[in-house]
Design a protein around this motif. Structure first.
Motif, PDB file in Angstrom:
ATOM      1  N   ARG A  85      -0.174  -0.632  -4.536  1.00 19.88           N
ATOM      2  CA  ARG A  85      -1.486  -0.036  -4.743  1.00 19.88           C
ATOM      3  C   ARG A  85      -1.446   1.417  -4.285  1.00 19.88           C
ATOM      4  O   ARG A  85      -1.421   1.688  -3.075  1.00 19.88           O
ATOM      5  N   PRO A  86      -1.412   2.373  -5.216  1.00 26.77           N
ATOM      6  CA  PRO A  86      -1.502   3.777  -4.801  1.00 26.77           C
ATOM      7  C   PRO A  86      -2.847   4.019  -4.115  1.00 26.77           C
ATOM      8  O   PRO A  86      -3.891   3.583  -4.611  1.00 26.77           O
ATOM      9  N   ALA A  87      -2.806   4.709  -2.973  1.00 25.60           N
ATOM     10  CA  ALA A  87      -4.026   4.854  -2.187  1.00 25.60           C
ATOM     11  C   ALA A  87      -4.097   6.239  -1.558  1.00 25.60           C
ATOM     12  O   ALA A  87      -3.100   6.950  -1.425  1.00 25.60           O
ATOM     13  N   TRP A  88      -5.321   6.626  -1.174  1.00 22.68           N
ATOM     14  CA  TRP A  88      -5.550   7.855  -0.428  1.00 22.68           C
ATOM     15  C   TRP A  88      -4.732   7.796   0.852  1.00 22.68           C
ATOM     16  O   TRP A  88      -4.675   6.764   1.529  1.00 22.68           O
ATOM     17  N   TRP A  89      -4.119   8.911   1.203  1.00 19.82           N
ATOM     18  CA  TRP A  89      -3.226   8.908   2.357  1.00 19.82           C
ATOM     19  C   TRP A  89      -3.933   8.492   3.640  1.00 19.82           C
ATOM     20  O   TRP A  89      -3.315   7.948   4.564  1.00 19.82           O
ATOM     21  N   ARG A  90      -5.249   8.705   3.717  1.00 21.59           N
ATOM     22  CA  ARG A  90      -5.975   8.331   4.928  1.00 21.59           C
ATOM     23  C   ARG A  90      -6.000   6.823   5.155  1.00 21.59           C
ATOM     24  O   ARG A  90      -6.195   6.365   6.295  1.00 21.59           O
ATOM     25  N   GLU A  91      -5.812   6.037   4.117  1.00 16.98           N
ATOM     26  CA  GLU A  91      -5.842   4.579   4.280  1.00 16.98           C
ATOM     27  C   GLU A  91      -4.665   4.052   5.093  1.00 16.98           C
ATOM     28  O   GLU A  91      -4.694   2.919   5.577  1.00 16.98           O
ATOM     29  N   ALA A  92      -3.615   4.868   5.241  1.00 20.40           N
ATOM     30  CA  ALA A  92      -2.446   4.415   5.999  1.00 20.40           C
ATOM     31  C   ALA A  92      -2.815   4.051   7.425  1.00 20.40           C
ATOM     32  O   ALA A  92      -2.230   3.135   8.018  1.00 20.40           O
ATOM     33  N   HIS A  93      -3.779   4.750   8.011  1.00 17.43           N
ATOM     34  CA  HIS A  93      -4.140   4.493   9.404  1.00 17.43           C
ATOM     35  C   HIS A  93      -4.557   3.045   9.625  1.00 17.43           C
ATOM     36  O   HIS A  93      -4.236   2.457  10.667  1.00 17.43           O
ATOM     37  N   LEU A 120       0.848  -1.186   0.000  1.00 17.67           N
ATOM     38  CA  LEU A 120       0.000   0.000   0.000  1.00 17.67           C
ATOM     39  C   LEU A 120       0.890   1.244   0.000  1.00 17.67           C
ATOM     40  O   LEU A 120       1.771   1.386   0.843  1.00 17.67           O
ATOM     41  N   LEU A 121       0.661   2.155  -0.936  1.00 13.25           N
ATOM     42  CA  LEU A 121       1.393   3.417  -0.997  1.00 13.25           C
ATOM     43  C   LEU A 121       0.410   4.561  -0.751  1.00 13.25           C
ATOM     44  O   LEU A 121      -0.308   4.994  -1.666  1.00 13.25           O
ATOM     45  N   PRO A 122       0.346   5.085   0.468  1.00 14.41           N
ATOM     46  CA  PRO A 122      -0.652   6.113   0.802  1.00 14.41           C
ATOM     47  C   PRO A 122      -0.196   7.505   0.385  1.00 14.41           C
ATOM     48  O   PRO A 122       0.131   8.360   1.212  1.00 14.41           O
ATOM     49  N   VAL A 123      -0.183   7.748  -0.922  1.00 11.03           N
ATOM     50  CA  VAL A 123       0.400   8.981  -1.459  1.00 11.03           C
ATOM     51  C   VAL A 123      -0.607   9.853  -2.200  1.00 11.03           C
ATOM     52  O   VAL A 123      -0.253  10.947  -2.652  1.00 11.03           O
ATOM     53  N   LEU A 124      -1.843   9.403  -2.333  1.00 11.55           N
ATOM     54  CA  LEU A 124      -2.825  10.145  -3.118  1.00 11.55           C
ATOM     55  C   LEU A 124      -3.575  11.147  -2.246  1.00 11.55           C
ATOM     56  O   LEU A 124      -3.797  10.919  -1.055  1.00 11.55           O
ATOM     57  N   ALA A 125      -3.979  12.241  -2.844  1.00 13.65           N
ATOM     58  CA  ALA A 125      -4.686  13.294  -2.113  1.00 13.65           C
ATOM     59  C   ALA A 125      -6.134  12.926  -1.823  1.00 13.65           C
ATOM     60  O   ALA A 125      -6.782  13.549  -0.976  1.00 13.65           O
ATOM     61  N   GLY A 126      -6.655  11.925  -2.523  1.00  9.98           N
ATOM     62  CA  GLY A 126      -8.033  11.495  -2.327  1.00  9.98           C
ATOM     63  C   GLY A 126      -8.187  10.065  -2.818  1.00  9.98           C
ATOM     64  O   GLY A 126      -7.208   9.400  -3.181  1.00  9.98           O
ATOM     65  N   PRO A 127      -9.420   9.548  -2.840  1.00  6.57           N
ATOM     66  CA  PRO A 127      -9.639   8.200  -3.375  1.00  6.57           C
ATOM     67  C   PRO A 127      -9.072   8.084  -4.785  1.00  6.57           C
ATOM     68  O   PRO A 127      -9.068   9.051  -5.555  1.00  6.57           O
ATOM     69  N   VAL A 128      -8.608   6.895  -5.128  1.00  3.38           N
ATOM     70  CA  VAL A 128      -7.882   6.710  -6.379  1.00  3.38           C
ATOM     71  C   VAL A 128      -8.715   7.125  -7.593  1.00  3.38           C
ATOM     72  O   VAL A 128      -8.184   7.659  -8.578  1.00  3.38           O
ATOM     73  N   GLU A 129     -10.026   6.922  -7.508  1.00  4.41           N
ATOM     74  CA  GLU A 129     -10.869   7.259  -8.669  1.00  4.41           C
ATOM     75  C   GLU A 129     -10.964   8.767  -8.894  1.00  4.41           C
ATOM     76  O   GLU A 129     -11.387   9.206  -9.974  1.00  4.41           O
ATOM     77  N   THR A 130     -10.576   9.559  -7.910  1.00  8.74           N
ATOM     78  CA  THR A 130     -10.625  11.014  -8.062  1.00  8.74           C
ATOM     79  C   THR A 130      -9.272  11.610  -8.437  1.00  8.74           C
ATOM     80  O   THR A 130      -9.164  12.835  -8.606  1.00  8.74           O
ATOM     81  N   CYS A 131      -8.260  10.763  -8.557  1.00  2.00           N
ATOM     82  CA  CYS A 131      -6.901  11.255  -8.800  1.00  2.00           C
ATOM     83  C   CYS A 131      -6.465  10.938 -10.229  1.00  2.00           C
ATOM     84  O   CYS A 131      -6.864   9.924 -10.808  1.00  2.00           O
ATOM     85  N   GLU A 132      -5.644  11.798 -10.768  1.00  2.00           N
ATOM     86  CA  GLU A 132      -5.188  11.642 -12.143  1.00  2.00           C
ATOM     87  C   GLU A 132      -3.866  10.878 -12.170  1.00  2.00           C
ATOM     88  O   GLU A 132      -2.805  11.436 -11.895  1.00  2.00           O
ATOM     89  N   LEU A 133      -3.924   9.602 -12.480  1.00  2.00           N
ATOM     90  CA  LEU A 133      -2.745   8.775 -12.665  1.00  2.00           C
ATOM     91  C   LEU A 133      -2.652   8.417 -14.139  1.00  2.00           C
ATOM     92  O   LEU A 133      -3.667   8.140 -14.788  1.00  2.00           O
ATOM     93  N   LYS A 134      -1.448   8.401 -14.669  1.00  2.00           N
ATOM     94  CA  LYS A 134      -1.300   8.049 -16.080  1.00  2.00           C
ATOM     95  C   LYS A 134       0.029   7.345 -16.313  1.00  2.00           C
ATOM     96  O   LYS A 134       1.041   7.643 -15.671  1.00  2.00           O
ATOM     97  N   ALA A 135       0.006   6.393 -17.217  1.00  2.00           N
ATOM     98  CA  ALA A 135       1.220   5.677 -17.598  1.00  2.00           C
ATOM     99  C   ALA A 135       2.022   6.533 -18.564  1.00  2.00           C
ATOM    100  O   ALA A 135       1.469   7.215 -19.432  1.00  2.00           O
TER     101      ALA A 135
END
Length: 757
Positions: free
Chosen positions: A197-205, A149-164
């Motif tokens: 798995r890039p994830a919302w930072w809150r998931e780290a808890h 788990l990588l808790p690096v996203l500012a929000g849920p993954v579906e709301t973040c812009e990730l691109k290859a």
């Protein structure tokens, strides 16, 4: 004790044994690199210290202001000047009779931006558990469903812009490696195919599945218990030791390691017997450092507590505690500490608790939780036969005796579980006490310091002497500190706050909508006084305090309206009441004297050779100001102009004495005073001919009529004062022998140093 070292081409590979006489800590950063430290060497050497103590020097995250976020153990940090800069600093230091001590970080590495700066972690994320670097990190692959788990996203993954993008996945400034053969997949399939798995930072808890430093997900735990990992992460540091660049090592957060003693034995074997090694280990008041550890001792927070405590009035501290409770309605210290431990364990450290509960099983899970909350010290160690009885009793009362017994048995038979339990316990103590309860419970802020005990802040003189005697007997080369990069308030701020314990009525009734914050703001302002840029610096410290206390706002759930009101609690006058000015001066000089004269190897924090007022980091990591001109003037024979220069003169005198006459700083014998005010004097001898005395609780002393008939029975011989003149330019103190009146001995000064003639 160390002296200036001459080196030759035939010098052996293993340095001769070295114990510093004293150290001077420098905080390196891009704005203060090796070259700036080198420019400060002449001044630091002139103070009399034997060693420079450098904050971490290995490659760290770009722009790091502290260096504890290491990215590459094989290189010296480029932003500081690289290895050439470090070696140049070492050469300049040697030319002035100084050695170097390095601060090293075995427990963790950075999860940096960009991520590829941490090559071992990058390769693990790319190649998964089959990577040769997978053994470097404590990753629970099963708990993460085979992913990190990588808790690096500012929000849920579906709301973040990730691109290859080629062979990487991009998110803002961050990039992640793509698993081989997945680059052409559509984004949903591409994400599902990675080892992370890039994830919302809150998931780290709740869902983090790698060990981290405390609750900081940007710092991933390193498995230095693995011999190959130890070798890879220590090769450069050990090279610097073998080359004579470093004489000593400070080991950061030793309690984060799976088996500290095993690690320290491996380090000792690799570094050699001549390397001075101290460990950052926070000891509870009755706790003792394990005698089998092959180190010189701790870095010295246990000494800080005793020096602070002996200058604290127990009656006034108790009155402040009662007033604080009435003003705020908050509970006393034991309840505060327990509540903070439960909150942090089940909230901030819920992921770590979940790991332990899964390992223990559902039946034992409640006992795991209650034992961690009740544990009275930072952690247990491998080989300890029993858990603390009081912790067992408290846990059993809530979870049941049978399940607690089951956890005790699991700790004995499962080393992996025992290691993770201990590591989690250390993180819990640090976060719940140092970073929460210490900010909530604030009757006397000078007591809420690393290694302190806010519920019992005062240390009687007899206990101080017993501690010093034990230190001299068991750990004579241990470090001692009063100000560090981690202290919430510098020693000189705490000295001023501690004076309030002698006159608690002067605390007054702080005003404001939040009585707890009003109390903290008023007392902090009294301690900080009219420091440069006092108001904005105080406001910043208060904002951090309310977030750490987590009573109305927090780092993760800020209340913007409440936080906007914090700066309004900074009110003038920003100073102690005039009635306590004398007590503040006595504490300032008393702390300096006791620290520099007691057993151990004292450390002076950058700029703290003179009066140094600083608050919690980052305030205490501001660029250092070195009092070069003031020291030069004093060395030319001028009298100190104020308390700051008195401290500078006293510091230089004692450090130079340690350097030039180290035999004076062996042994320890209390010298008790006799008479009506005997408890107001802390006096002791070192070696064959050094006597020191410090006034304690000077405001109470003055109110009771002063020294009156109090006398100090001097050891045999004639004793001559050492310390320079006072601000009035006079020094009426004469040589003494036999039994001396304390009033005549100190001659109006709060402290004194004498040499036997």
């Amino acid at each position: 004790m160390s002296q200036p070292r001459a080196t030759t081409e035939s010098e052996p590979d293993v340095p001769a044994p070295v114990t510093p006489t004293s150290t001077y800590r420098l905080q390196l950063r891009p704005e203060f690199p090796f070259a700036a430290a080198e420019a400060a060497v002449p001044h630091i050497a002139s103070l009399g210290v034997s060693h420079l103590h450098l904050s971490p020097v290995l490659e760290a995250a770009p722009g790091s202001t502290h260096g504890y976020d290491v990215t590459d153990h094989s290189r010296v940090r480029t932003e500081l000047g690289g290895e050439p800069g470090l070696r140049s600093l070492a050469a300049a230091a040697r030319a002035h009779g100084l050695g170097l001590v390095l601060d090293i970080v075995p427990n963790h590495m950075a999860v940096p931006t960009p991520l590829r700066l941490n090559r071992p972690l990058w390769e693990v994320l790319r190649d998964g558990p089959a990577s040769p670097y997978a053994r470097w990190f404590d990753i629970d692959w099963e708990a993460g469903g085979g992913k990190v788990l990588l808790p690096v996203l500012a929000g849920p993954v579906e709301t973040c812009e990730l691109k290859a993008d080629g062979d990487v996945l991009r998110y803002g400034e961050q990039e992640f490696p793509l698993r081989e053969g997945t680059a052409g997949l559509a984004l949903p399939e591409l994400l599902a195919a990675q080892w992370y798995r890039p994830a919302w930072w809150r998931e780290a808890h709740t869902s983090l599945n790698y060990r981290r430093f405390f609750t900081i997900s940007d710092l991933i735990g390193v498995r230095v218990e693995d011999p190959d990992v130890f070798t890879a992460t220590h090769a450069k540091v050990l090279e610097l030791v073998r080359d004579g660049i470093a004489d000593g090592l400070r080991i950061d957060h030793v309690d984060g390691l799976a088996n500290p003693e095993e690690y320290l034995r491996r380090l000792r074997a690799a570094a050699g017997e001549g390397c001075w090694v101290v460990v950052e280990k926070i000891l509870a008041r009755e706790e003792r450092l394990p005698s089998a550890w092959p180190v010189a001792g701790t870095t010295g927070y246990d000494a800080l507590h005793r020096v602070d405590g002996v200058l604290t009035d127990p009656e006034g501290a108790a009155e402040l505690a009662a007033r604080y409770g009435e003003s705020t309605g908050l509970p006393q210290w034991p309840e505060t500490a327990r509540a903070a431990a439960r909150e942090v364990l089940t909230g901030d450290l819920a992921a770590e608790l979940g790991t332990l509960e899964r390992q223990a099983g559902p039946e034992l899970a409640p006992a795991v939780r209650e034992l961690l909350i009740a544990f009275p010290v930072y952690r247990p160690y491998p080989g300890e036969p029993e858990l603390p009885p009081r912790a067992v009793e408290q846990a059993a009362a809530l979870a049941g005796a049978d399940v607690v017994a089951g956890v005790r048995e699991l700790l004995l038979r499962d080393p992996a579980f025992a290691a993770r339990f201990a590591q989690t316990s250390a993180a819990l103590r640090a976060k719940s006490l140092e970073d929460r309860a210490f900010y909530r419970y604030a009757p006397l802020l000078s007591a809420t310091e690393v290694g302190g005990e806010p519920g019992r802040p005062a240390v009687p003189p007899a206990e101080f002497h017993a501690y010093c005697a034990d230190l001299e007997r068991e750990w004579p080369a241990a470090g001692t500190v009063v100000s560090t990069h981690d202290t919430k308030r510098s020693a000189d701020v705490r000295a001023r706050i501690a004076a309030l314990s002698q006159a608690p009525e002067l605390m007054g009734g702080p005003a404001g909508g939040d009585p707890q914050l009003a109390w903290v703001a008023r007392q902090t302002a009294m301690g900080f006084g009219r420091a440069p840029e006092a108001a904005p610096r105080l406001a910043d410290a208060l904002l951090k305090a309310v977030r750490e206390a987590a009573l109305h706002t927090s780092w993760t759930d800020p209340d913007e309206e409440y936080e906007a009101s914090v700066a309004g609690y900074v009110r003038t006058p920003l100073d102690l009441p005039a009635e306590l000015a004398g007590a503040a001066r006595a504490n300032l000089l008393g702390m300096t004297l006791l620290h520099l004269a007691m057993p151990g190897v004292p450390e002076v924090y950058q700029g703290a050779e003179t009066e140094y007022r600083a608050l919690v980091d980052p305030d205490n990591r501001r660029p250092a100001h070195f009092p070069r001109s003031a020291l030069a003037r004093l060395d030319e024979g001028a009298a100190p102009r104020d308390a700051a220069e008195e401290k500078l003169a006293l510091t230089a005198a004692l450090l130079r004495l340690r350097r030039d006459r180290p035999e004076l700083f062996r042994g320890y014998t209390p010298v008790p005073a006799r008479g009506a005010a005997a408890d107001h004097l802390v006096a002791f001898t070192r070696g064959p001919g050094l006597l020191v005395a410090a006034t304690r609780l000077s405001h109470r002393l003055a109110g009771a009529g002063g020294w009156r008939d109090t006398r100090l029975p001097l050891p045999p011989g004639t004793w001559t004062p050492l310390v320079p003149a006072s601000p009035d330019g006079t020094d009426p103190r004469a040589a003494h022998s036999g039994s001396a009146e304390v009033a005549a001995l100190l001659a109006g000064h709060p402290v004194g140093v004498w040499l036997r003639r």
